[in-house]
Design a protein around this motif. Structure first.
Motif, short mmCIF file in Angstrom:
data_model
loop_
_atom_site.label_atom_id
_atom_site.label_comp_id
_atom_site.label_asym_id
_atom_site.label_seq_id
_atom_site.Cartn_x
_atom_site.Cartn_y
_atom_site.Cartn_z
N ASN A 13 0.81 -1.21 0.00
CA ASN A 13 0.00 0.00 0.00
C ASN A 13 0.85 1.26 0.00
N GLU A 14 2.00 1.24 0.63
CA GLU A 14 2.88 2.41 0.57
C GLU A 14 3.44 2.58 -0.83
N ALA A 15 3.67 1.47 -1.53
CA ALA A 15 4.13 1.57 -2.93
C ALA A 15 3.07 2.26 -3.78
N ASN A 16 1.80 1.95 -3.53
CA ASN A 16 0.71 2.60 -4.27
C ASN A 16 0.61 4.08 -3.91
N ASN A 17 0.85 4.39 -2.64
CA ASN A 17 0.87 5.79 -2.20
C ASN A 17 2.00 6.55 -2.88
N ILE A 18 3.17 5.94 -2.97
CA ILE A 18 4.32 6.57 -3.63
C ILE A 18 4.01 6.81 -5.11
N LEU A 19 3.27 5.90 -5.73
CA LEU A 19 2.87 6.08 -7.12
C LEU A 19 2.05 7.37 -7.28
N ALA A 20 1.08 7.57 -6.39
CA ALA A 20 0.23 8.76 -6.48
C ALA A 20 1.02 10.04 -6.27
N THR A 21 1.87 10.07 -5.24
CA THR A 21 2.64 11.28 -4.95
C THR A 21 3.70 11.54 -6.04
N SER A 22 4.24 10.47 -6.62
CA SER A 22 5.22 10.63 -7.69
C SER A 22 4.57 11.18 -8.95
N VAL A 23 3.37 10.71 -9.26
CA VAL A 23 2.62 11.24 -10.41
C VAL A 23 2.34 12.72 -10.20
#
Length: 359
Positions: free
Chosen positions: A56-66
């Motif tokens: 779930n943190e990987a998915n969070n990082i995806l959103a913030t990176s985008v």
């Protein structure tokens, strides 16, 4: 007030999640690194199983990176060619990392592996950051200026198949960014982090990219690495919980904006030392929790289909019956949140500029 996470099967306090993700976001905005290496341990301390915390943190990082990458795209501070080479290595490294993750999960040791990885990584990074920041503070007090070599060559610079990267004005072997991406992808898959704390220094000191292109290119790479990590974790283990992701993304994006504003006004030398100390403390806490704390069987009742709400039932059924499409949906969910946040931030910034011009 607690909220039940249908995928992770635990109850969490949403206020705690939002506050912690916002605090980590502030630190990320201040120092220009991803907060996954802090947020994932915090999620574990809150009772979320390590395998779910990583995904779930990987998915969070995806959103913030985008969100961050969209901003840099609008400013034209990205080197797509260099980023693409790093992504190639990142995809290979992520695949190897997921294979390793699957092996240790299969023998029931993945929680220990994740804890050990964080313990060692945080201890090493925290120590290096503390030594460097204390040295900078000491030099500043004594008004010492140290002249550094403009070019330091390592074995990686002697690799063949050189290619020109016009945006960065570099002539570099394609294997250099690929090897760096491989390392970042492997770590990201196992630890649920973006890898910016490795990628950013590597791009500056090894690849020698212009500093202004580094943050945007790093975020560009992180998007693709996080997409692969998110999809494989979701497809293979069904471990992405959209309720948890939403809380993490909202807190992180708000925190990053605050951190970036503070970073423009605050001298970061002393704060870097404090961050290093925090990393060491978290590493010690993980070591204590792994080796010394008594393991208590949590008696939290599992929710049954009779007391789950409609959305919880939908998420559970969607993840189990259509794991491929659920993985794609979690990726699109994070991307939409990230792009939306970037444009909202741009709108607010332009609105403020107009107000200043009028006044």
């Amino acid at each position: 007030m607690e909220v039940f996470l249908p995928i992770a099967q635990v109850f969490v306090n949403p206020i705690e999640i939002l506050l912690l993700s916002a605090i980590v976001g502030v630190l990320s905005g201040l120092f220009g690194v991803g907060g996954g290496f802090l947020m994932t341990p915090f999620l574990i301390f809150l009772g979320i199983p390590p395998a779910y915390a990583v995904a779930n943190e990987a998915n969070n990082i995806l959103a913030t990176s985008v969100s961050g990458s969209t901003t840099h795209y609008l400013k034209n501070t990205l080197d797509y060619k260099m980023g693409s080479m790093i992504v190639i290595g990142g995809v290979i490294g992520t695949s190897l990392g997921i294979y390793t993750f699957t092996y240790f999960k299969g023998i029931g040791k993945i929680d220990t592996v994740i804890s050990l990885a964080y313990m060692y990584i945080l201890a090493i990074i925290g120590t290096l950051m503390l030594v460097e920041s204390l040295g900078e503070i000491d030099k500043a007090k004594r008004n010492i200026v140290v002249k550094k070599k403009l070019h330091v060559h390592y074995w990686i610079h002697g690799l063949p198949l050189r290619m020109r990267f016009p945006k960065s004005k570099l002539y570099e072997s394609i294997f250099t960014p690929i090897i760096i991406g491989l390392l970042v992808g492997f770590i990201a898959a196992i630890m649920g982090i973006g890898g910016a704390f490795i990628l950013v220094p590597a791009m500056i000191y090894i690849i020698k990219m212009p500093t202004k292109l580094v943050p945007g290119t790093s975020l560009f790479v992180t998007i693709f690495v996080s997409v692969v990590v998110t999809f494989l974790h979701s497809f293979n283990y069904g471990s992405i919980d959209l309720f948890l992701v939403l809380m993490l993304v909202v807190g992180s994006i708000i925190g990053v904006q605050v951190g970036q504003k503070l970073g423009e006004r605050i001298d970061s030398s002393g704060l870097r030392a404090l961050l290093a100390i925090l990393l060491l403390i978290v590493g010690i806490a993980i070591a204590y929790d792994t080796f010394f704390a008594e393991k208590i069987i949590n008696g939290t009742a599992k929710a049954t289909s009779s007391n789950l709400n409609f959305f919880s039932e939908f998420i559970i059924d969607f993840s189990k019956e259509m794991p491929f499409f659920y993985g794609l949906f979690t990726i699109m969910f994070a991307i939409i949140l990230g792009v939306g946040a970037a444009f909202i931030r741009r709108f607010i910034s332009n609105f403020r500029k107009k107000l200043l011009v009028k006044s």
